[in-house]
Write a protein that holds these residues in place. Structure first.
Motif, PDB file in Angstrom:
ATOM      1  N   ARG A   1      -6.411 -12.302 -10.106  1.00 20.42           N
ATOM      2  CA  ARG A   1      -6.696 -11.094  -9.335  1.00 20.42           C
ATOM      3  C   ARG A   1      -5.457 -10.677  -8.546  1.00 20.42           C
ATOM      4  N   TRP A   2      -5.297  -9.362  -8.428  1.00 16.01           N
ATOM      5  CA  TRP A   2      -4.233  -8.788  -7.617  1.00 16.01           C
ATOM      6  C   TRP A   2      -4.855  -7.731  -6.701  1.00 16.01           C
ATOM      7  N   LYS A   3      -4.355  -7.652  -5.485  1.00 17.03           N
ATOM      8  CA  LYS A   3      -4.807  -6.628  -4.552  1.00 17.03           C
ATOM      9  C   LYS A   3      -3.644  -6.251  -3.644  1.00 17.03           C
ATOM     10  N   VAL A   4      -3.388  -4.941  -3.550  1.00 12.72           N
ATOM     11  CA  VAL A   4      -2.304  -4.455  -2.701  1.00 12.72           C
ATOM     12  C   VAL A   4      -2.798  -3.243  -1.931  1.00 12.72           C
ATOM     13  N   ASP A   5      -2.634  -3.278  -0.610  1.00 11.99           N
ATOM     14  CA  ASP A   5      -2.982  -2.151   0.251  1.00 11.99           C
ATOM     15  C   ASP A   5      -1.734  -1.311   0.514  1.00 11.99           C
TER      16      ASP A   5
ATOM     17  N   THR B   1       6.674  -1.311  -1.141  1.00 13.22           N
ATOM     18  CA  THR B   1       6.947  -1.073   0.281  1.00 13.22           C
ATOM     19  C   THR B   1       6.887  -2.352   1.098  1.00 13.22           C
ATOM     20  N   LEU B   2       6.521  -3.458   0.471  1.00 13.03           N
ATOM     21  CA  LEU B   2       6.394  -4.727   1.187  1.00 13.03           C
ATOM     22  C   LEU B   2       7.736  -5.448   1.260  1.00 13.03           C
ATOM     23  N   PRO B   3       7.901  -6.321   2.229  1.00 13.80           N
ATOM     24  CA  PRO B   3       9.088  -7.179   2.253  1.00 13.80           C
ATOM     25  C   PRO B   3       9.161  -7.999   0.978  1.00 13.80           C
ATOM     26  N   GLU B   4      10.371  -8.432   0.630  1.00 12.55           N
ATOM     27  CA  GLU B   4      10.588  -9.097  -0.653  1.00 12.55           C
ATOM     28  C   GLU B   4       9.673 -10.306  -0.840  1.00 12.55           C
ATOM     29  N   GLU B   5       9.537 -11.123   0.191  1.00  5.77           N
ATOM     30  CA  GLU B   5       8.703 -12.318   0.067  1.00  5.77           C
ATOM     31  C   GLU B   5       7.253 -11.950  -0.211  1.00  5.77           C
ATOM     32  N   GLN B   6       6.753 -10.899   0.448  1.00  9.21           N
ATOM     33  CA  GLN B   6       5.379 -10.467   0.220  1.00  9.21           C
ATOM     34  C   GLN B   6       5.225  -9.793  -1.142  1.00  9.21           C
ATOM     35  N   GLN B   7       6.290  -9.150  -1.613  1.00  6.92           N
ATOM     36  CA  GLN B   7       6.242  -8.559  -2.946  1.00  6.92           C
ATOM     37  C   GLN B   7       6.026  -9.631  -4.012  1.00  6.92           C
ATOM     38  N   VAL B   8       6.787 -10.708  -3.899  1.00  6.42           N
ATOM     39  CA  VAL B   8       6.666 -11.803  -4.867  1.00  6.42           C
ATOM     40  C   VAL B   8       5.241 -12.346  -4.877  1.00  6.42           C
ATOM     41  N   LYS B   9       4.677 -12.530  -3.700  1.00  5.04           N
ATOM     42  CA  LYS B   9       3.313 -13.049  -3.596  1.00  5.04           C
ATOM     43  C   LYS B   9       2.305 -12.076  -4.186  1.00  5.04           C
ATOM     44  N   ALA B  10       2.528 -10.769  -3.937  1.00  2.00           N
ATOM     45  CA  ALA B  10       1.605  -9.759  -4.457  1.00  2.00           C
ATOM     46  C   ALA B  10       1.630  -9.726  -5.978  1.00  2.00           C
ATOM     47  N   TYR B  11       2.839  -9.829  -6.573  1.00  2.00           N
ATOM     48  CA  TYR B  11       2.955  -9.782  -8.028  1.00  2.00           C
ATOM     49  C   TYR B  11       2.499 -11.074  -8.694  1.00  2.00           C
ATOM     50  N   ASP B  12       2.547 -12.184  -7.962  1.00  2.70           N
ATOM     51  CA  ASP B  12       2.104 -13.463  -8.543  1.00  2.70           C
ATOM     52  C   ASP B  12       0.598 -13.487  -8.783  1.00  2.70           C
TER      53      ASP B  12
ATOM     54  N   ASP C   1       2.817  -8.132 -17.501  1.00  5.16           N
ATOM     55  CA  ASP C   1       4.242  -7.920 -17.284  1.00  5.16           C
ATOM     56  C   ASP C   1       4.516  -7.360 -15.888  1.00  5.16           C
ATOM     57  N   ARG C   2       5.658  -7.761 -15.319  1.00  3.55           N
ATOM     58  CA  ARG C   2       6.023  -7.293 -13.991  1.00  3.55           C
ATOM     59  C   ARG C   2       6.185  -5.773 -13.966  1.00  3.55           C
ATOM     60  N   SER C   3       6.677  -5.202 -15.050  1.00  6.83           N
ATOM     61  CA  SER C   3       6.837  -3.750 -15.101  1.00  6.83           C
ATOM     62  C   SER C   3       5.490  -3.038 -15.004  1.00  6.83           C
ATOM     63  N   LEU C   4       4.467  -3.613 -15.625  1.00  4.51           N
ATOM     64  CA  LEU C   4       3.130  -3.040 -15.532  1.00  4.51           C
ATOM     65  C   LEU C   4       2.577  -3.193 -14.125  1.00  4.51           C
ATOM     66  N   LEU C   5       2.812  -4.343 -13.518  1.00  5.64           N
ATOM     67  CA  LEU C   5       2.304  -4.575 -12.172  1.00  5.64           C
ATOM     68  C   LEU C   5       2.916  -3.602 -11.168  1.00  5.64           C
ATOM     69  N   ARG C   6       4.178  -3.265 -11.335  1.00  4.50           N
ATOM     70  CA  ARG C   6       4.804  -2.298 -10.426  1.00  4.50           C
ATOM     71  C   ARG C   6       4.111  -0.948 -10.521  1.00  4.50           C
ATOM     72  N   ASP C   7       3.694  -0.583 -11.724  1.00 10.28           N
ATOM     73  CA  ASP C   7       3.013   0.695 -11.914  1.00 10.28           C
ATOM     74  C   ASP C   7       1.576   0.641 -11.416  1.00 10.28           C
ATOM     75  N   LEU C   8       0.928  -0.501 -11.590  1.00 10.79           N
ATOM     76  CA  LEU C   8      -0.469  -0.649 -11.196  1.00 10.79           C
ATOM     77  C   LEU C   8      -0.641  -0.861  -9.695  1.00 10.79           C
ATOM     78  N   LEU C   9       0.364  -1.459  -9.064  1.00 14.79           N
ATOM     79  CA  LEU C   9       0.290  -1.786  -7.633  1.00 14.79           C
ATOM     80  C   LEU C   9       1.445  -1.106  -6.901  1.00 14.79           C
ATOM     81  N   PRO C  10       1.426   0.218  -6.794  1.00 13.93           N
ATOM     82  CA  PRO C  10       2.567   0.933  -6.203  1.00 13.93           C
ATOM     83  C   PRO C  10       2.851   0.553  -4.760  1.00 13.93           C
ATOM     84  N   GLY C  11       1.841   0.115  -4.026  1.00 19.85           N
ATOM     85  CA  GLY C  11       2.057  -0.245  -2.630  1.00 19.85           C
ATOM     86  C   GLY C  11       2.911  -1.480  -2.448  1.00 19.85           C
ATOM     87  N   ALA C  12       3.081  -2.297  -3.506  1.00 19.77           N
ATOM     88  CA  ALA C  12       3.852  -3.531  -3.383  1.00 19.77           C
ATOM     89  C   ALA C  12       5.326  -3.264  -3.136  1.00 19.77           C
TER      90      ALA C  12
END
Length: 297
Positions: free
Chosen positions: A99-103, A72-83, A59-70
């Motif tokens: 796999r997901w990875k966010v710096d 701070t990214l621009p909207e287009e990069q956020q979508v890519k990070a959550y995908d 779920d996107r709500s879980l991803l926001r909690d798991l990848l807090p750095g996302a």
């Protein structure tokens, strides 16, 4: 008068023909019954014939909690990070992953999910039984420590302390726990390892590569209840060279003929920072339980 002579012959021929027909029917039914009995010995197929799409399973709500750095990214990069990025597999009907990875300035977070649908090619072994074997091998490889003794569980070492003999109290007060097999078994795995170090140091241990540190008491790698048909959690803190310490929490569970792996890790930007074991374990289990619910829907 000659016509009456032929009547008994015709009746006899009809009787013989009926007898042969009846015999043939009996043999056929016997053969069918045996064939039916043979078919019932074939092991039942597994519950799952397909796999869920892994990148859309969290779920996107879980991803926001798991990848807090996302955030701070621009909207287009956020979508890519959550995908996320689909894992490369040769048979998506049998195994898929994402796999997901966010710096971020504070830390780097990794998340991986893996679904494996186990199929048995042995007619006498069901898909579920084969999946049990696959899961069991992963549990053994995790080398989970023996569970600690419950405080309410009687300890044979308490008896000498309650005795009337003068020597009983002195023996039980001895700091040498190696004299009691039960006491040694009840100790966390990290205490039994002579290479274990104080918090913040490195120690060799199960589940890690360059070095691991045992999680705090109560958060050790362990079997999990009420998650799928069987489940376990592993937790390893690894430090390689001068890089920051990276804690990885893995939850593996089986539901029927599917084995699911959830792996979540955090690597702080500063080498002095230690990832919180409790927080990472709670987040990893939250993902695993949500996936288990989806498979049962």
């Amino acid at each position: 008068m000659q016509r009456k002579v032929y009547v008994p012959g015709v009746a006899l021929l009809a009787a013989l023909t009926a007898g042969c027909t009846g015999g043939s029917g009996t043999d056929s039914s016997t053969t069918d019954a045996k064939a039916g009995e043979s078919n019932t010995s074939v092991a039942a197929p597994g519950k799952y014939r397909t796999l869920r799409e892994p990148c859309g399973a969290v779920d996107r709500s879980l991803l926001r909690d798991l990848l807090p750095g996302a955030t701070t990214l621009p909207e287009e990069q956020q979508v890519k990070a959550y995908d996320g990025a689909p894992a490369v597999t040769y048979d998506t009907d049998r195994r898929v992953g994402c796999r997901w990875k966010v710096d971020s300035p504070g830390a780097t977070h990794h998340l991986r999910v893996d679904f494996e649908r186990v199929v048995s090619y042995d007619s006498e072994v069901s898909d579920d039984d084969r999946a049990k074997e696959v899961y069991a091998k992963q549990e053994v490889a995790a080398d989970l420590p023996a569970p600690s003794r419950s405080p309410d569980e009687p300890d044979e070492g308490d008896d000498p302390r309650n005795g009337d003999g003068e020597d009983g109290g002195d023996e039980s007060a001895s700091p040498d726990s190696s004299a009691s097999p039960d006491a040694a078994a009840s100790k966390p795995a990290g205490d039994a390892d002579p290479t274990a170090s104080a918090p913040g140091g490195d120690a060799s241990g199960a589940g890690g590569g360059a070095g691991t540190q045992t999680p705090p008491e109560g958060l050790e790698p362990r079997i999990l209840a009420d998650l799928g048909d069987a489940a376990f959690l592993d937790d390893a803190l690894v430090r390689s060279g001068s890089t920051a310490q990276r804690r990885t929490v893995s939850v593996v569970f089986r539901t029927s003929n599917v084995v699911v792996t959830v792996q979540y890790s955090e690597q702080p930007a500063l080498t002095a920072d230690l990832p919180d074991s409790k927080e990472l374990q709670e987040k990893t289990q939250a993902v695993a339980r949500r996936l288990a619910e989806q498979f049962n829907d």
